[in-house]
Scaffold this motif. Structure first.
Motif, PDB file in Angstrom:
ATOM      1  N   VAL A   2       0.761  -1.202   0.135  1.00 42.27           N
ATOM      2  CA  VAL A   2      -0.162  -0.058  -0.048  1.00 42.27           C
ATOM      3  C   VAL A   2       0.613   1.333  -0.016  1.00 42.27           C
ATOM      4  CG1 VAL A   2      -1.671   1.223   1.371  1.00 42.27           C
ATOM      5  CG2 VAL A   2      -1.733  -1.362   1.155  1.00 42.27           C
ATOM      6  N   ALA A   3       1.842   1.156   0.620  1.00 42.23           N
ATOM      7  CA  ALA A   3       2.735   2.315   0.918  1.00 42.23           C
ATOM      8  C   ALA A   3       3.476   2.718  -0.531  1.00 42.23           C
ATOM      9  CB  ALA A   3       3.737   2.008   2.152  1.00 42.23           C
ATOM     10  N   THR A   4       3.677   3.952  -0.585  1.00 47.44           N
ATOM     11  CA  THR A   4       4.142   4.334  -1.746  1.00 47.44           C
ATOM     12  C   THR A   4       5.698   4.742  -1.769  1.00 47.44           C
ATOM     13  OG1 THR A   4       3.404   6.445  -1.671  1.00 47.44           O
ATOM     14  CG2 THR A   4       1.966   4.925  -2.738  1.00 47.44           C
ATOM     15  N   ILE A   5       6.346   5.081  -2.917  1.00 44.19           N
ATOM     16  CA  ILE A   5       7.628   5.656  -2.773  1.00 44.19           C
ATOM     17  C   ILE A   5       7.633   7.057  -2.645  1.00 44.19           C
ATOM     18  CG2 ILE A   5       7.809   5.791  -5.370  1.00 44.19           C
ATOM     19  CD1 ILE A   5      10.669   5.326  -5.091  1.00 44.19           C
ATOM     20  N   GLY A   6       6.738   7.640  -2.961  1.00 39.69           N
ATOM     21  CA  GLY A   6       6.703   9.260  -2.714  1.00 39.69           C
ATOM     22  C   GLY A   6       6.275   9.273  -1.071  1.00 39.69           C
ATOM     23  N   GLY A   7       5.332   8.495  -0.665  1.00 37.33           N
ATOM     24  CA  GLY A   7       4.888   8.693   0.670  1.00 37.33           C
ATOM     25  C   GLY A   7       6.029   8.433   1.661  1.00 37.33           C
ATOM     26  N   ASN A   8       6.962   7.616   1.133  1.00 36.20           N
ATOM     27  CA  ASN A   8       8.220   7.284   1.758  1.00 36.20           C
ATOM     28  C   ASN A   8       9.327   8.242   1.831  1.00 36.20           C
ATOM     29  OD1 ASN A   8      10.970   5.686   2.407  1.00 36.20           O
ATOM     30  ND2 ASN A   8       9.561   4.836   3.684  1.00 36.20           N
ATOM     31  N   LEU A   9       9.193   9.099   0.558  1.00 35.53           N
ATOM     32  CA  LEU A   9       9.992  10.225   0.782  1.00 35.53           C
ATOM     33  C   LEU A   9       9.513  11.365   1.361  1.00 35.53           C
ATOM     34  CD1 LEU A   9      10.934  10.567  -3.005  1.00 35.53           C
ATOM     35  CD2 LEU A   9      12.499   9.542  -1.235  1.00 35.53           C
ATOM     36  N   CYS A  10       8.040  11.382   1.496  1.00 33.94           N
ATOM     37  CA  CYS A  10       7.494  12.486   2.405  1.00 33.94           C
ATOM     38  C   CYS A  10       7.280  12.248   3.822  1.00 33.94           C
ATOM     39  CB  CYS A  10       6.262  12.822   1.656  1.00 33.94           C
ATOM     40  SG  CYS A  10       6.333  13.619   0.211  1.00 33.94           S
ATOM     41  N   LEU A  11       7.702  10.945   4.364  1.00 39.50           N
ATOM     42  CA  LEU A  11       7.794  10.491   5.705  1.00 39.50           C
ATOM     43  C   LEU A  11       7.802  11.487   6.885  1.00 39.50           C
ATOM     44  CD1 LEU A  11       7.028   7.578   6.978  1.00 39.50           C
ATOM     45  CD2 LEU A  11       9.672   7.467   7.272  1.00 39.50           C
ATOM     46  N   ASP A  12       7.030  11.561   7.605  1.00 40.41           N
ATOM     47  CA  ASP A  12       7.062  12.753   8.580  1.00 40.41           C
ATOM     48  C   ASP A  12       8.291  12.180   9.524  1.00 40.41           C
ATOM     49  OD1 ASP A  12       6.867  14.932  10.257  1.00 40.41           O
ATOM     50  OD2 ASP A  12       4.845  14.647  10.800  1.00 40.41           O
ATOM     51  N   THR A  13       8.920  13.370  10.062  1.00 39.08           N
ATOM     52  CA  THR A  13      10.071  12.950  11.006  1.00 39.08           C
ATOM     53  C   THR A  13       9.545  12.436  12.461  1.00 39.08           C
ATOM     54  OG1 THR A  13      10.231  15.181  11.461  1.00 39.08           O
ATOM     55  CG2 THR A  13      11.967  14.334  10.207  1.00 39.08           C
TER      56      THR A  13
END
Lengths: 156, 799, 332
Positions: C109-120
């Motif tokens: 489900v998780a996306t590559i873009g989402g992982n780049l934008c992962l919150d700290t």
């Protein structure tokens, strides 16, 4: 505001009115009465709520119900066919891979996805495929055995 | 070939298909018409006085049906331990003070969980924050904030069970206001023992608080029927009769009007024994509103408020002869039981009781003190005290053995108890397979070879890869013991067997399935005794209205105590069946034999009658008696009383389970990471009633013990739990699974049904020291606290 | 814990996403896979009024090979990234990093873009509303104090994405499209280093991540991604390391070396000095040890998770040693 979604659950079409803030897990358990899908943590960390969306295993507690509109969902209730247990279900029962049973539905669906994509996995691949599904009872030993047994019997 | 037809076999469990298909109903799955949903407001402060609570805004929220606080409930107290010495100290909802973060303050019932959650945010509580204490060290200081000021009045539950009413303030024994319990015992002459010793070591160990992590969150559904004044409950429970007793008393209901009904329990591990405020509140709200109320805790609440294993600090001094004979041991420990006593009074007893059967130590002194702090409450968890104290004892013994140049396994073998030994409290070991278990586990990890291959003791001390090898392996072992039931409410198990016209049977038992396989195991016991198959048995269980009393699935009495009750009930039914068959066939009962639901006359196979016909015959010949067998068995048949918690006097249990646990680990000397490669547990469970289930219990214990040895830990700072999630509380996942080489020692316990005794609890306790000893074997560093995390190992390696 | 109420919007075009972002400025969250956002919302760390789904923006999902490049749509799931033939073959570092994220159930489900934008993340911040209620809001949650350091107006929350180190090490560029403008920038510049607002999109302005382009590495380039954590799945990295090495096949001299870490700061941290210790040298045990020592000095972790910063530095050292010993084929 509620919106209507159309989903196919275990082969049966459903039209469900959902709020945006409802998760797929909530819809399955509360609206459709499919309580075989379990809520263990509600944060995507335990795998008890695993279902297959368009064939892929997901943590249904982290999927918005509105986002599965038009998709096909498989839950544990759909795994056995015509009253016959799926080979994985049968193996879990025979090998003692089930204790309290709370992780079992999610574990079975994760295993199903694995064997569909990798019919003869190594032990390490089995462990990795169920690494997102926590089981406190079994120490995983008999679960790994059961999945291995199905892989080998299907391969023959 | 086994002499039994049904027991001993690893038959598939009877609840398997139901669970594999998602049909099994757990407490969280119960949904009743008109059901409301409850939520609990909890204290954000570790120690505070409640000045005022304003619930008006919450009550005004549409969908909210009721808001209750401690004032509404009034004077209600209960606790896991409720004796004249240790009066109950918990309330369903706080009245005056809150004593830990998570302490219950108010409860809401509403049309949905979401509305109930929203309502919690509208309750205004004014607190006066008080000074708090977070470690036993702080708590025992004379200047420490006192967590429970008042002495508590009233008749305790245990007095109702026949405990003497004598009471004195145990706090005076230790002169600590925040003490919550104390157990002290000695035998032999400890000072003299140390004088005889050739070698003495004194060490301190710390075992961390850990979480149970049952996958099903705790939940309660209460449904009150105002017309008949009856309350139905579905609970996360390990003993339906104990819950009924405590809840009916707290709710001021006649015990017979409260019914705990069956639902599956999704794992427990000790964490679902105690009665919890959310259970009381669900019942109270249902009674107030006349509608069913469900309260399901979220995962953070489960971690924070449903008990944890006690963190225990242990000082241990052991004296030993040159040949490895232990002559004296002196143990003093402090257990932190958090804001309420929980099972503090029990754990300081069990740290002795679950451990002293292992080694025969002639001169011994033990003192355990439980103290209040403003941490979360601690309760029973698989092994209840044993993992902590075995970690200390066997870590130290490993060190001593190495110092004396002895093989730790030889030292263990030299000191373990044997069959026939009588323990200092009078318990007799009618079975004890410890020596065999040690040999088995040693072989399981290739002990001699494993050790000789490795850099031993001082050779590799502080040598992070002195020989250049980054990954190093070592082996370690530890032992443990466990009760098989004890005298605790309701003090006995009973069972009932009803035979049917087709020759099959229904077993009625008050036991509760929580994953341990008790329905299957008991079904096998009944089937074996009746001479029918497991397929011919239906099990009706876990319902206080329908089934006879049961001890509950704690103190590991399921197989032995309830198993015996079931065996007796089945024998009773079989006796009646054979009597009627003898009458029909016109022979004596002694002349009959039975097999495959058929009764034969010995030596005349043509003369026979089916079970079905005999059962039907009974109805006509015995004035309508369809054959109902009954049986019962006490928690410990040799005594009428539970043991003294304070002095550890009296008989404890009628049989001890034992095990030896060995592991091979690999230590990454660059990162400090420890991986268990092989785990070998040899468990003496007397006789495995169901081999697959017994193996599963051992494997589950090993995994839990491995997790608690290496990575599991409740992380608290100022009473606040930092890792209340499966992401941050790092219990083992599938990739952590070691190669297992387990075995069973059939010691055939004469008191057990078919020779069976405890399995399912003991085998956590040896894993901690086994891992610690293996790490030491591998890299020569000793870790004195659990969990043995990479940072501790790396710091120790690098000095 | 239930999700808070919100409105769910499903635009079909990037431009529509941008215009919604502009219209409801500061009140929107973009949802891709949702595995990070929904937990934040359940914990009431984020309570957007509008949740904008990218699911209907089909062009954001493709993975394709172009001249000298691989282009990846930010909506590609991590499982798709792992399974992609071109990525496996030409960007194995990325495939490894994607494989290491979360658990198998999240990677679907998780996306590559989402992982780049992962919150700290921080142990004081990534907690429930109830939990955070026991103390004043931290700076990241809208308060003043940082509970880790007890300093005001600072935030040391830690970037824990696995993908970013790999993509930065591979010199990836990303495209951001905003209101009437679009720009390309090196991924490294996407990260602010500010714990409170860790990347260019976190402030909730009207830009959206639309494409990731990765130049194909020069022949002979080797790389790996290693993730140090207590468990082999589920866990975030305590330390993540993407390492790239290219050695001249003739003289064995290191032509290119790159080290980018996750889990040791509020952004992905590149250890440039350590790289310099390797470049131009023929790798041996001592050179690698020196680079490892230098790398440990270039990271400045704070105690935002369970382990202490000194331990993380030791792990950094160990990982660099391991990575370059392996990549360089150096005998230890």
């Amino acid at each position: 505001m509620k919106r209507l979604i159309n989903i196919v659950v275990n082969g049966e079409p459903h039209e469900v009115a959902v709020n945006p803030e409802q998760t797929l897990l909530e819809i399955l358990r509360e609206e459709l009465g499919l309580t075989g899908t379990k809520k263990g943590c509600d944060q995507g960390e335990c795998g008890a709520c695993t279902v297959l969306v368009d064939g892929k295993p997901v943590s249904s507690c982290l999927v918005l119900a509105v986002s599965v509109n038009g998709k096909s969902i498989a839950t544990i209730e759909g795994l056995s066919q015509n009253g016959r247990l799926h080979p994985l279900q049968e193996a879990f029962v025979q090998h003692g891979a089930i204790q309290c049973g709370f992780c079992t539905p999610g574990m079975l669906l994760a295993a199903k996805y694995l064997l569909e994509n990798r019919p003869l996995p190594s032990e390490q691949e089995i462990k990795e495929a169920i690494a997102g599904n926590i089981c406190r009872c079994t120490g995983y030993v008999k679960i790994i055995e059961a999945i291995t047994a199905v892989a080998h019997s299907t391969a023959q | 070939m086994s002499k039994y037809a049904v027991v001993g076999e690893g038959l598939p469990r009877i609840d398997g298909p139901e669970k594999a298909t998602g049909q099994a109903k757990f407490t969280v799955d119960i949904k009743l018409p008109g059901m409301l949903y409850g939520k609990i407001l909890r204290s954000p402060y570790p120690h505070a006085r409640i000045i005022s609570i304003d619930t008006s805004a919450a009550e005004a929220l549409p969908g909210v049906k009721a808001v209750i606080t401690g004032k509404d409930i009034g004077e209600v107290r209960y606790a896991f331990v409720d004796t004249p010495r240790y009066p109950a100290d918990e309330r369903p909802l706080a009245i005056d003070k809150v004593r830990y973060i998570g302490d219950e303050v108010a409860a809401v019932a509403a049309v949905s969980e979401a509305v109930a959650e929203e309502a919690l945010g509208l309750i205004k509580v004014e607190y006066e924050v008080l000074p708090a204490v977070f470690t036993p060290e702080e708590a025992i200081k004379p200047t420490a904030a006192v967590i429970h000021e008042n002495s508590l009045e009233g008749t305790s539950a245990w007095e109702e069970w026949g405990a003497a009413g004598r009471s004195h303030d145990y706090r005076a024994e230790v002169d600590i206001d925040n003490a919550s319990a104390r157990s002290a015992i000695s035998f032999g002459d400890v000072e003299e023992g140390f004088r005889q010793a050739d070698h003495i070591r004194e060490d301190s160990f710390d075992a961390a608080a850990t979480a149970h992590c049952a996958l099903e969150p705790h939940a309660a559904v209460a449904s009150y029927d105002p017309v008949n004044g009856k309350l139905d409950l579905w609970l996360s429970t390990m003993g339906i009769f104990l819950k009924r007793f405590v809840l009916s008393k707290a709710l001021k209901m006649p015990i017979s009007k409260v019914r705990v009904r069956h639902s599956y329990v999704g794992g427990a591990f000790g964490g679902k024994i105690d009665v919890f405020p959310y259970e009381f509140c669900a019942a109270y709200l249902s009674m107030k509103l006349g509608r069913p109320v469900k309260i399901e805790l979220d995962r953070e609440e489960v971690f924070t408020t449903t008990r944890q294993r006690h963190p225990i600090s242990i000082k241990i001094k052991t004296g030993i002869k040159k040949d490895g004979t232990i002559v004296a041991q002196d143990i003093k420990l402090y257990a932190d039981n958090g804001g309420y006593r929980g099972s503090g009074a029990i754990v300081v007893f069990l740290c002795h009781g679950f451990s002293f059967p292992v080694y025969n130590i002639p001169n011994y002194r033990y003192e355990g003190i439980a103290v209040y702090t403003n941490n979360p409450i601690r309760g029973p968890q698989r092994g209840h005290g044993a993992p902590q104290v075995r970690f200390a004892i066997d870590s130290q013994l490993d060190m001593i053995a190495r110092e004396l140049g002895l093989d730790p396994v030889e030292v263990m073998l030299k000191n373990v108890r044997h069959k026939g030994d009588v323990l200092p409290n009078g318990d007799k070991l009618n079975s004890c397979g410890l020596s065999d278990a040690i040999r088995g586990a040693a072989q399981g990890v290739n002990w001699t070879v494993g050790r000789s291959q490795l850099n031993k003791g001082e050779d590799c001390a502080k040598g992070s890869g002195r020989d250049g090898a980054r990954f190093r392996r070592g082996v370690g072992m530890s032992l443990c013991s466990m009760f098989s039931g004890a005298m605790y409410y309701p003090f006995a198990s009973a069972a009932m067997i009803k035979l049917h016209d087709d020759g099959s049977a229904t077993l009625f038992t008050g036991s509760q399935e929580l994953g341990q396989g008790i329905y299957t195991t008991l079904g096998q016991v009944a089937a074996e005794e009746l001479g029918i198959g497991l397929d011919d048995i239906r099990v009706v269980a876990g319902d206080t209205e329908i089934t006879p009393i049961d001890l509950g699935s704690f103190l590991s009495g399921g197989a032995l105590v309830t198993g015996n009750a079931v065996k007796l009930a089945a024998a009773d039914a079989r006796r009646q069946l054979l009597e009627v068959a003898a009458e029909i066939l016109e022979v004596k009962v002694e002349d009959l034999n039975y097999r495959n639901k058929q009764i034969f006359v010995k030596g005349n196979l043509d003369k026979s009658i089916s079970y079905a016909k005999a059962i039907q015959g009974s109805v006509f010949r015995k004035n309508g008696n369809p054959i109902i067998g009954t049986g019962s068995y006490k928690g410990n048949p040799e005594t009428d009383r539970y043991p003294s918690l304070a002095k550890a006097k009296g008989l404890f249990t009628s049989a001890y389970g034992f095990c030896a646990q060995a592991v091979e680990v690999e230590v990454d000397t660059l990162t400090g990471k420890v991986k268990v490669l092989k785990a070998s547990t040899f468990h003496d469970c007397g006789f495995p009633l169901n081999k697959t289930i017994v193996e599963g219990q051992v494997e589950g214990c090993v995994s839990m013990g491995m997790g608690q040895a290496l990575s599991e830990e409740i992380v608290l700072e100022k009473g606040q739990l930092f890792n209340a999630s499966f992401l941050n509380y790092r219990l083992p996942i599938a990739t952590d699974t070691p190669e297992t080489k387990d075995g069973l020692v059939d010691s055939l316990e004469p008191n057990g049904p078919f020779g069976a005794k405890e399995v399912g609890e003991g085998a956590v306790a040896g894993m901690l020291a086994a891992v610690a000893n293996a790490v030491n074997d591998a890299v020569g560093v000793r870790i004195y606290s659990t969990p043995i995390t990479p940072d501790k190992v790396l710091s120790a390696l690098q000095g | 814990m239930h999700l808070p109420k919100f409105e769910y919007l499903e635009p079909g075009e990037t431009s529509e996403v941008v215009s919604i972002l502009g219209k409801y400025r500061g009140q929107c969250s973009i949802i891709a896979g949702g595995t990070d956002l929904l937990v934040a919302m359940k914990q009431r760390r984020q309570t957007p009024k509008y949740v904008i789904s990218l699911a209907k923006v089909s062009e954001l999902k493709q993975i394709r090979e172009e001249a000298g490049m691989i282009s990846i749509g930010p909506l590609a799931t991590l499982e798709e990234v792992v399974a992609s033939g071109p990525i496996q073959k030409k960007l194995p570092v990325l495939a490894q990093a994607a494989w290491e994220v979360g658990s198998p159930l999240l990677r679907t489900v998780a996306t590559i873009g989402g992982n780049l934008c992962l919150d700290t993340r921080c142990r004081f911040y990534n907690q429930s509303e109830f939990w955070r209620g026991a103390r004043p809001d931290c700076f990241k949650a809208g308060g003043v104090i940082c509970h880790v350091t007890n300093k005001e107006n600072t935030c040391y929350s830690t970037f824990s994405g696995d993908i970013a180190p790999a993509l930065i090490a591979l010199n990836a560029q990303i495209q951001l499209i905003g209101d009437g403008d679009e720009r390309w920038l090196p991924l490294a510049r996407f990260y602010t280093g500010v714990g409170r607002i860790p990347n260019l999109l976190a402030a909730g302005d009207n830009e959206v991540l639309t494409e990731i382009k990765v130049p194909l590495p020069a022949d002979g380039t080797k790389g790996l991604y290693r993730k140090y954590r207590f468990r082999e799945s589920i866990d975030f990295p305590l330390v993540g390391l993407a390492a790239i090495l290219r050695v001249d096949p003739d003289d064995g001299i290191c032509q290119e070396a790159c080290l980018v870490f996750s889990g040791v700061g509020s952004r992905p941290v590149q250890a440039a000095e350590a790289e310099n210790k390797l470049i131009g040298k023929r790798l041996n045990e001592d050179i690698i040890a020196a680079a490892a020592e230098t790398a440990a000095g270039e990271v400045h972790p704070v105690k935002t998770d369970r382990v202490n910063p000194q331990f993380k530095k030791k792990i950094v050292k160990a990982m660099v040693r391991e990575a370059f010993t392996e990549l360089g084929g150096v005998k230890s």
